[in-house]
Design an enzyme around this catalytic site. Structure first.
Site, PDB file in Angstrom:
ATOM      1  N   MET A  24      46.914  26.057  -6.133  1.00 54.02           N
ATOM      2  CA  MET A  24      46.190  27.183  -5.521  1.00 54.02           C
ATOM      3  C   MET A  24      47.082  27.909  -4.514  1.00 54.02           C
ATOM      4  O   MET A  24      47.012  29.118  -4.371  1.00 54.02           O
ATOM      5  CB  MET A  24      44.892  26.694  -4.859  1.00 54.02           C
ATOM      6  CG  MET A  24      43.804  26.425  -5.901  1.00 54.02           C
ATOM      7  SD  MET A  24      42.217  25.900  -5.212  1.00 54.02           S
ATOM      8  CE  MET A  24      41.760  27.278  -4.183  1.00 54.02           C
ATOM      9  N   ARG A  37      31.788  20.184   5.255  1.00 54.83           N
ATOM     10  CA  ARG A  37      33.047  19.609   5.756  1.00 54.83           C
ATOM     11  C   ARG A  37      32.862  19.153   7.192  1.00 54.83           C
ATOM     12  O   ARG A  37      32.065  19.755   7.942  1.00 54.83           O
ATOM     13  CB  ARG A  37      34.143  20.684   5.679  1.00 54.83           C
ATOM     14  CG  ARG A  37      35.517  20.157   5.998  1.00 54.83           C
ATOM     15  CD  ARG A  37      36.562  21.266   5.935  1.00 54.83           C
ATOM     16  NE  ARG A  37      37.900  20.710   5.990  1.00 54.83           N
ATOM     17  CZ  ARG A  37      39.005  21.439   6.108  1.00 54.83           C
ATOM     18  NH1 ARG A  37      38.928  22.766   6.150  1.00 54.83           N
ATOM     19  NH2 ARG A  37      40.185  20.865   6.160  1.00 54.83           N
ATOM     20  N   HIS A  49      28.278  32.832   1.974  1.00 56.85           N
ATOM     21  CA  HIS A  49      28.381  31.966   3.148  1.00 56.85           C
ATOM     22  C   HIS A  49      27.080  31.952   3.940  1.00 56.85           C
ATOM     23  O   HIS A  49      27.007  31.325   4.994  1.00 56.85           O
ATOM     24  CB  HIS A  49      29.494  32.457   4.076  1.00 56.85           C
ATOM     25  CG  HIS A  49      30.877  32.173   3.585  1.00 56.85           C
ATOM     26  ND1 HIS A  49      31.260  30.946   3.098  1.00 56.85           N
ATOM     27  CD2 HIS A  49      31.987  32.945   3.530  1.00 56.85           C
ATOM     28  CE1 HIS A  49      32.548  30.988   2.767  1.00 56.85           C
ATOM     29  NE2 HIS A  49      33.001  32.187   3.008  1.00 56.85           N
ATOM     30  N   TRP A  96      38.243  26.363  -2.866  1.00 54.09           N
ATOM     31  CA  TRP A  96      38.536  25.229  -3.752  1.00 54.09           C
ATOM     32  C   TRP A  96      37.358  25.011  -4.717  1.00 54.09           C
ATOM     33  O   TRP A  96      37.532  24.958  -5.935  1.00 54.09           O
ATOM     34  CB  TRP A  96      38.795  23.992  -2.885  1.00 54.09           C
ATOM     35  CG  TRP A  96      39.263  22.780  -3.611  1.00 54.09           C
ATOM     36  CD1 TRP A  96      39.750  22.732  -4.892  1.00 54.09           C
ATOM     37  CD2 TRP A  96      39.304  21.435  -3.113  1.00 54.09           C
ATOM     38  NE1 TRP A  96      40.092  21.440  -5.204  1.00 54.09           N
ATOM     39  CE2 TRP A  96      39.829  20.637  -4.137  1.00 54.09           C
ATOM     40  CE3 TRP A  96      38.954  20.830  -1.897  1.00 54.09           C
ATOM     41  CZ2 TRP A  96      40.016  19.255  -3.972  1.00 54.09           C
ATOM     42  CZ3 TRP A  96      39.140  19.467  -1.733  1.00 54.09           C
ATOM     43  CH2 TRP A  96      39.666  18.686  -2.762  1.00 54.09           C
ATOM     44  N   GLY A 123      35.857  24.597   2.355  1.00 51.75           N
ATOM     45  CA  GLY A 123      36.450  24.339   1.048  1.00 51.75           C
ATOM     46  C   GLY A 123      35.846  25.238  -0.023  1.00 51.75           C
ATOM     47  O   GLY A 123      35.833  24.894  -1.211  1.00 51.75           O
ATOM     48  N   SER A 171      44.439  22.076  -7.872  1.00 49.23           N
ATOM     49  CA  SER A 171      45.123  21.289  -6.830  1.00 49.23           C
ATOM     50  C   SER A 171      45.539  22.233  -5.705  1.00 49.23           C
ATOM     51  O   SER A 171      45.746  23.438  -5.925  1.00 49.23           O
ATOM     52  CB  SER A 171      46.354  20.591  -7.409  1.00 49.23           C
ATOM     53  OG  SER A 171      47.343  21.575  -7.688  1.00 49.23           O
TER      54      SER A 171
HETATM   55  P1  A3P Z   1      42.632  23.987   6.117  1.00 54.59           P
HETATM   56  O1  A3P Z   1      42.557  25.227   6.943  1.00 54.59           O
HETATM   57  O2  A3P Z   1      42.268  22.760   6.883  1.00 54.59           O
HETATM   58  O3  A3P Z   1      43.910  23.849   5.393  1.00 54.59           O
HETATM   59  P2  A3P Z   1      37.281  27.987   2.759  1.00 54.59           P
HETATM   60  O4  A3P Z   1      37.742  28.199   1.375  1.00 54.59           O
HETATM   61  O5  A3P Z   1      35.835  27.608   2.872  1.00 54.59           O
HETATM   62  O6  A3P Z   1      37.673  29.075   3.671  1.00 54.59           O
HETATM   63  O7  A3P Z   1      38.017  26.658   3.291  1.00 54.59           O
HETATM   64  C1  A3P Z   1      39.389  26.690   3.543  1.00 54.59           C
HETATM   65  C2  A3P Z   1      39.894  25.273   3.701  1.00 54.59           C
HETATM   66  O8  A3P Z   1      39.891  24.619   2.415  1.00 54.59           O
HETATM   67  C3  A3P Z   1      41.343  25.282   4.176  1.00 54.59           C
HETATM   68  O9  A3P Z   1      41.502  24.117   4.977  1.00 54.59           O
HETATM   69  C4  A3P Z   1      42.080  25.156   2.863  1.00 54.59           C
HETATM   70  O10 A3P Z   1      43.404  24.710   3.002  1.00 54.59           O
HETATM   71  C5  A3P Z   1      41.206  24.141   2.133  1.00 54.59           C
HETATM   72  N1  A3P Z   1      41.473  24.163   0.685  1.00 54.59           N
HETATM   73  C6  A3P Z   1      41.504  25.226  -0.133  1.00 54.59           C
HETATM   74  N2  A3P Z   1      41.866  24.864  -1.383  1.00 54.59           N
HETATM   75  C7  A3P Z   1      42.062  23.534  -1.338  1.00 54.59           C
HETATM   76  C8  A3P Z   1      42.445  22.569  -2.319  1.00 54.59           C
HETATM   77  N3  A3P Z   1      42.706  22.908  -3.567  1.00 54.59           N
HETATM   78  N4  A3P Z   1      42.527  21.275  -1.926  1.00 54.59           N
HETATM   79  C9  A3P Z   1      42.257  20.923  -0.648  1.00 54.59           C
HETATM   80  N5  A3P Z   1      41.894  21.787   0.310  1.00 54.59           N
HETATM   81  C10 A3P Z   1      41.795  23.081  -0.022  1.00 54.59           C
END
Ligand code: A3P
Length: 308
Positions: free
Chosen positions: A251, A153, A132, A56, A53, A247
């Site tokens: 995004m 996560r 990371h 996000w 996440g 949201s």
């Molecule tokens: P999924 O692949 O399960 O959809 P990172 O940014 O660390 O690479 O993580 C990516 C994960 O965060 C993805 O999960 C992505 O969809 C989810 N994500 C990104 N923005 C989000 C948001 N605003 N709300 C919920 N999940 C989000």
């Protein structure tokens, strides 16, 4: 600064986590620049194991720190607002982006010293930084220098998100991705090592840990806690604006709010749900992963919990 006794294992570890993406001599040089990167009191570092996440949380942090400029998030790329520090080792899109800036701001800059690291170093104001890499591959003083936000996560959803992500770039069967996730033989290494390095520092006043699952369950409650940690002093209405801006739907609609990975062709976000891995992992492997989670979660900390 770079002290041989402090960083004996540093380069070796870094190489393990990143699989030495860039050729060796550049890589060693970057390790040195990375280790010596000067964190400042007004920096906020976002630290995550990939697919937890990060994007996000990055948008949330940026929005909370720039509450009067929110529309900018939908027009200005994430790289222009947040420094993706270890992308110097990895990603060519942001690598090139930072290199282009450096060519105009500091023509004598060398690419092998890390364009993102150098661009960030030149920035005068408060910075939002992202990495990371696990805590043991940061300069050891990082937490004493600045605030760090770490996102965790559930490992199954994390692995499944990784599977979807890498499948778009280099397709691999879920069995392979699951196995390499469990052995830690994968980009950024062992999941448990990464979260453990953060979890054991959880009482440090400069560290705030977020759980993806908690964010999904009650984002406002998490933003209120962050508001206190960051000292941003936002009111409810402002926090609500942050919720709306960041949201999943918004995004997804605005590619500037996620990292630009060329090979993904703009499809970075998948489902953004808790439990996305349910029913997706072959049963035998799923059972082994459950056992692996149980065993390792206990080793990291008995209080370590997941909500999915
Ligand atoms: P999924 O692949 O399960 O959809 P990172 O940014 O660390 O690479 O993580 C990516 C994960 O965060 C993805 O999960 C992505 O969809 C989810 N994500 C990104 N923005 C989000 C948001 N605003 N709300 C919920 N999940 C989000």
């Amino acid at each position: 600064m770079w002290k041989t006794e402090d960083i004996k294992d540093f380069k070796k570890k870094l190489k393990t986590f990143l699989f030495s993406r860039r050729f060796d001599n550049v890589y060693k040089r970057l390790a040195k620049v990375y280790y010596n990167f000067q964190y400042r009191k007004d920096d906020v570092l976002l630290s995550t194991y990939p697919k937890s996440g990060t994007n996000w949380a990055a948008q949330i942090l940026w929005a909370m720190k720039h509450i009067d400029e929110l529309p900018k998030a939908m027009t200005e790329n994430v790289e222009a607002r947040i420094f993706l520090l270890d992308n110097d080792f990895l990603d060519d899109v942001s690598h090139k982006y930072y290199m282009d800036i450096l060519r105009t701001t500091r023509p004598e800059a060398k690419e092998e010293d890390g364009p993102a690291l150098q661009t960030a170093a030149l920035e005068q104001g408060p910075r939002l930084l992202w990495s990371h890499l696990p805590f043991d591959v940061h300069n050891p003083t990082v937490l004493d220098k600045c605030k760090v936000v770490y996102v965790m996560r559930h490992p199954k959803d994390n692995m499944f998100s990784r599977f979807i992500h890498f499948n778009k770039i280099t397709p691999a069967p879920i069995e392979y991705v699951t196995e390499s996730f469990m052995t830690g033989d994968t980009l950024y290494g062992n999941y448990w090592h990464h979260v453990d390095e953060a979890w054991k520092r959880r009482h440090h006043p400069n560290l705030h840990i977020l759980f993806y699952e908690d964010m999904k369950a009650d984002i406002m409650a998490e933003l209120e806690k962050l508001n206190g940690f960051l000292g941003t002093g936002l009111n409810k209405e402002q926090l609500q604006k942050v919720v709306e801006l960041t949201s999943f739907k918004n995004m997804k609609a605005h590619p500037t709010m996620v990292v630009n990975i060329e090979a993904l062709h703009g499809s970075f976000l998948h489902k953004g749900e808790v439990g996305s891995s349910k029913g997706q992992i072959p049963p035998e492997l799923d059972a082994r992963m459950d056992a692996w989670i149980k065993e390792n979660a206990l080793k990291v900390d008995p209080a370590f919990r997941y909500s999915s």
